[in-house]
Design a protein around this motif. Sequence first.
Motif, short mmCIF file in Angstrom:
data_model
loop_
_atom_site.label_atom_id
_atom_site.label_comp_id
_atom_site.label_asym_id
_atom_site.label_seq_id
_atom_site.Cartn_x
_atom_site.Cartn_y
_atom_site.Cartn_z
N ASP A 86 0.73 -1.23 0.02
CA ASP A 86 0.10 -0.08 -0.06
C ASP A 86 0.76 1.45 0.08
O ASP A 86 0.46 2.47 -0.28
N GLY A 87 2.24 1.08 0.36
CA GLY A 87 3.13 2.16 0.57
C GLY A 87 2.89 3.09 1.65
O GLY A 87 3.89 3.95 1.82
N GLY A 88 2.27 2.79 2.77
CA GLY A 88 2.10 3.51 3.73
C GLY A 88 3.47 3.86 4.74
O GLY A 88 3.92 4.75 5.18
N THR A 89 4.11 2.78 4.77
CA THR A 89 5.14 2.31 5.58
C THR A 89 6.53 3.00 4.82
O THR A 89 7.08 3.90 5.34
N ALA A 90 6.50 2.88 3.49
CA ALA A 90 7.60 3.56 2.79
C ALA A 90 7.37 5.08 2.91
O ALA A 90 8.40 5.96 2.94
N ARG A 91 6.24 5.63 2.74
CA ARG A 91 5.99 6.97 2.84
C ARG A 91 6.55 7.54 4.36
O ARG A 91 7.37 8.78 4.36
N GLU A 92 6.30 6.74 5.25
CA GLU A 92 6.93 7.35 6.62
C GLU A 92 8.58 7.32 6.55
O GLU A 92 9.27 7.98 6.85
N VAL A 93 9.02 6.01 6.04
CA VAL A 93 10.52 5.88 5.89
C VAL A 93 11.07 6.94 5.11
O VAL A 93 12.15 7.36 5.89
N LEU A 94 10.35 7.47 4.07
CA LEU A 94 11.24 8.36 3.32
C LEU A 94 11.00 9.95 3.94
O LEU A 94 11.65 10.86 3.40
N LYS A 95 10.48 10.01 5.05
CA LYS A 95 10.41 11.49 5.76
C LYS A 95 11.78 11.58 6.36
O LYS A 95 12.08 12.81 6.50
N HIS A 96 12.66 10.41 6.36
CA HIS A 96 14.01 10.47 7.21
C HIS A 96 14.85 10.77 5.94
O HIS A 96 15.11 9.95 5.00
N THR A 97 15.72 11.94 5.97
CA THR A 97 16.44 12.45 4.66
C THR A 97 17.68 11.43 4.89
O THR A 97 18.27 11.51 3.73
N LYS A 98 18.16 10.93 5.92
CA LYS A 98 19.45 10.04 5.83
C LYS A 98 19.02 8.69 4.78
O LYS A 98 19.91 8.11 4.54
N VAL A 99 17.80 8.40 4.73
CA VAL A 99 17.73 7.13 3.83
C VAL A 99 17.80 7.49 2.47
O VAL A 99 17.29 8.36 1.94
N GLU A 100 18.80 6.81 1.73
CA GLU A 100 19.04 6.77 0.30
C GLU A 100 18.35 6.03 -0.21
O GLU A 100 18.21 6.43 -1.64
N LYS A 101 17.91 4.74 0.09
CA LYS A 101 17.25 3.84 -0.83
C LYS A 101 16.33 3.27 0.06
O LYS A 101 16.53 2.59 1.29
N CYS A 102 15.11 3.02 -0.42
CA CYS A 102 14.05 2.24 0.26
C CYS A 102 13.48 1.00 -0.80
O CYS A 102 12.90 1.37 -1.52
N THR A 103 14.12 -0.11 -0.40
CA THR A 103 13.68 -1.22 -1.19
C THR A 103 12.53 -1.87 -0.65
O THR A 103 12.43 -2.23 0.43
N LEU A 104 11.46 -2.14 -1.56
CA LEU A 104 10.06 -2.66 -0.87
C LEU A 104 9.52 -3.91 -1.90
O LEU A 104 9.60 -3.64 -3.05
#
Length: 279
Positions: A86-104
């Motif tokens: 659904d993308g909800g967890t990824a949306r919250e993860v990417l609020k953190h600017t140190k995250v360079e890559k989020c693999t789902l």
Amino acid sequence: MTEWIEENYKEGLSFRLGLKKLLFREQSPYQKVEVFESSHHGRVLLNDGAFMLSERDERIYHEMMAHVPLSVHTNPRRVLIIGGGDGGTAREVLKHTKVEKCTLVEIDQLVVDACRKYIPQTATVFDDSRMNLVIGDGVSFVRDSREVFDIILIDSTDPNGAAEPLFGEEFYTNISHRLAMDGIVIAQGESPFYEADTQARLLQIANPHFDWVTMYNFTNMTYPGGLWSFLWASRGRHPLRDMHHVKVSGCTYYNSEIHWAAFALPEAQRQNLSKWTKI
Ligand code: SAM
């Protein structure tokens, strides 16, 4: 006469919301995916008749899955999400600017497509350039990949069908190989009231692989019983002592006090998990 959207959780135990409109219904090779407009909770996603999220309270689940570990890890560059289409967890993860890559890694393309079309509140994140969406089985991904991640979030359905192995021993052995030496794993941990045995088993399985293992709780209005849990499993980083006060923008539920409070478990749950808890 009110018509209902109803999840039959167990024989004789259900949760329901008023039905306003059916927006989407299709069968994939894995499950029946439905999106409804509901009374009181906005749009809702159901997989095989079980509530996955509602627009009204999805932020609680997704904030608590993402911000608890991301407020403890000081350099969370590489994040892996298993499930979570659904993308909800990824949306919250990417609020953190140190995250360079989020693999789902989501097994079911239909979940992603349905949410992109009908639940943009969670799914617009798939357009973020840091997102790496993989349609595939999370079990094979953690077995075959050679990548290492700082944070792994297992945002899965209940332990049935394709999600069953996500609660198993082999999966956690492979997860431990994909996790950095100072990494954190969070997993959807079911109901402390209705699934006490599943919770104890999950902790028992995770216990040998990590330094710190416990559960933390949060409210969820559309899950049976209203109180739900996440597994915390980490190496090196302690969930409370290493928490730094990160201010995350636009939160509706998560804050530093909630972070602390979430790890205070009701007595029956604490006793049920005590043999396998390391905290
Ligand atoms: N918050 C939700 C809950 O607990 O009800 C979980 C939401 S998310 C939609 C769960 C996703 O996990 C589903 O879309 C499902 O297709 C996916 N899933 C189940 N088994 C999987 C597997 N083996 N690999 C990857 N994704 C899987």
